[in-house]
Design an enzyme around this catalytic site. Sequence first.
Site, PDB file in Angstrom:
ATOM      1  CB  THR A 199      -0.167  20.779  50.653  1.00  0.00           C
ATOM      2  OG1 THR A 199      -0.237  20.146  52.201  1.00  0.00           O
ATOM      3  CG2 THR A 199       0.512  19.553  49.802  1.00  0.00           C
ATOM      4  NE  ARG A 227      -0.818  14.193  59.429  1.00  0.00           N
ATOM      5  CZ  ARG A 227      -0.784  14.741  58.734  1.00  0.00           C
ATOM      6  NH1 ARG A 227       0.177  15.965  57.719  1.00  0.00           N
ATOM      7  NH2 ARG A 227      -2.282  14.969  57.768  1.00  0.00           N
ATOM      8  CB  THR A 250      -3.927  21.127  49.999  1.00  0.00           C
ATOM      9  OG1 THR A 250      -4.999  21.940  49.844  1.00  0.00           O
ATOM     10  CG2 THR A 250      -3.223  21.119  48.487  1.00  0.00           C
ATOM     11  N   GLY A 251      -5.512  20.525  52.070  1.00  0.00           N
ATOM     12  CA  GLY A 251      -6.258  19.592  53.363  1.00  0.00           C
ATOM     13  C   GLY A 251      -6.235  18.288  54.164  1.00  0.00           C
ATOM     14  N   GLY A 253      -5.590  15.457  55.784  1.00  0.00           N
ATOM     15  CA  GLY A 253      -4.450  14.548  54.722  1.00  0.00           C
ATOM     16  C   GLY A 253      -5.123  12.832  55.479  1.00  0.00           C
TER      17      GLY A 253
HETATM   18  N1  ASP Z   1      -2.720  16.761  53.347  1.00  0.00           N
HETATM   19  C1  ASP Z   1      -1.414  17.994  54.020  1.00  0.00           C
HETATM   20  C2  ASP Z   1      -1.709  17.481  54.492  1.00  0.00           C
HETATM   21  O1  ASP Z   1      -2.516  16.278  55.606  1.00  0.00           O
HETATM   22  C3  ASP Z   1      -1.912  19.320  55.055  1.00  0.00           C
HETATM   23  C4  ASP Z   1      -2.221  20.080  54.808  1.00  0.00           C
HETATM   24  O2  ASP Z   1      -2.742  19.967  52.870  1.00  0.00           O
HETATM   25  O3  ASP Z   1      -2.672  21.491  54.946  1.00  0.00           O
HETATM   26  O4  ASP Z   1      -0.126  16.539  55.873  1.00  0.00           O
END
Ligand code: ASP
Length: 344
Positions: A199, A227, A250-251, A253
């Site tokens: 992200t 989703r 980020t990460g 979600g």
């Molecule tokens: N946060 C993002 C989501 O869950 C994914 C990501 O940042 O890796 O869609």
Amino acid sequence: MSDHSLSRRTFLGAAGSAVAAASAAPSDLLAAPYVRRSHPSHPVVIASSNGIRGVARAVELVLRGGDTLDAAVEGVKIQELDPSDTSVGYGGLPNEEGVVQLDASCMHGPSKRAGAVGALEGIKTPSEIARLVLKYTNHIMLVGKDAQRFAMSYGFQVEDLLTPQSRETWLRWRANRGPDDDWLPPEGNTPMGVRQTGTINMNVVAPNGDISSVTTTSGLAWKIPGRVGDSPIIGAGQYTDNDIGAAGSTGRGESNIMVCGGFLTVEHMRQGMHPKDAALATLRRVVAMTPPRLLDERGRPKFQLNFYAVNKKGEYGGAAITRSNFAVADERGARIEDTAVLYE
Ligand code: ASP
């Protein structure tokens, strides 16, 4: 932008303490003494580490007097349009059916406005569509086919967002879904290892103290169609309060949504925490809200989650569950710095 501490002092002198006490009480409760200041803000832009080119561009724009939200959108668009960044926009990894569905949101501090799009297909730059929702509608979030039609009404083209590389990666994943499915892995095919995520979140502080934030993503690779993650959720993927600061993530979600992490981090800063400590405090809440199936034997999350935060003074920080880094740009140029970590 007016200086709060200066204007309040003037008011106290002119109006007398009894009136001042009554009038100033509500804002005293809401504003952190920490952000009152008598000097201009330190302009700074921070982002997830894939935003290293974007922070350089965004800081250049605000130093020239550009708007904070426009600077953030120009910054994240570099990644949205880059086919080699498989975490956002064009070239982002698709859902389990091979369809790229994009999420984005933004907040503009000075005007107190927000915009977002969820599960948007066929448009390379969802951050621009989120900004259009913010600027030209009475709403905050549009989703799916209707978000796409909204984008088309402003002249955006619907395009195939799969690149040859992202299609190949998806086909490789599909061919290796499981022993009981009907997809035969081609000879010499290497199964995919760790599930890919990514992200871009970007937070901007201008020299006059104005603040904006943007988050844009293709979400979790191979997600169930429809989703929507944290990125388009105002208060989760990003949040700005022009009096306090901004934060984004980020990460994983789903884990961020459970704590409204963008909002919570800004609230921690409102209580006087440095951005880095605010982000760490949010991560501690994430751990407390994590169900056992997502914790290892030591009680630590099995996933990664990052928060990035700036305050009105231009102080900044990042924190992650395990080792990570983030992009920063100010008058000294652009660089990558390590985040604080919850677990070494
Ligand atoms: N946060 C993002 C989501 O869950 C994914 C990501 O940042 O890796 O869609």
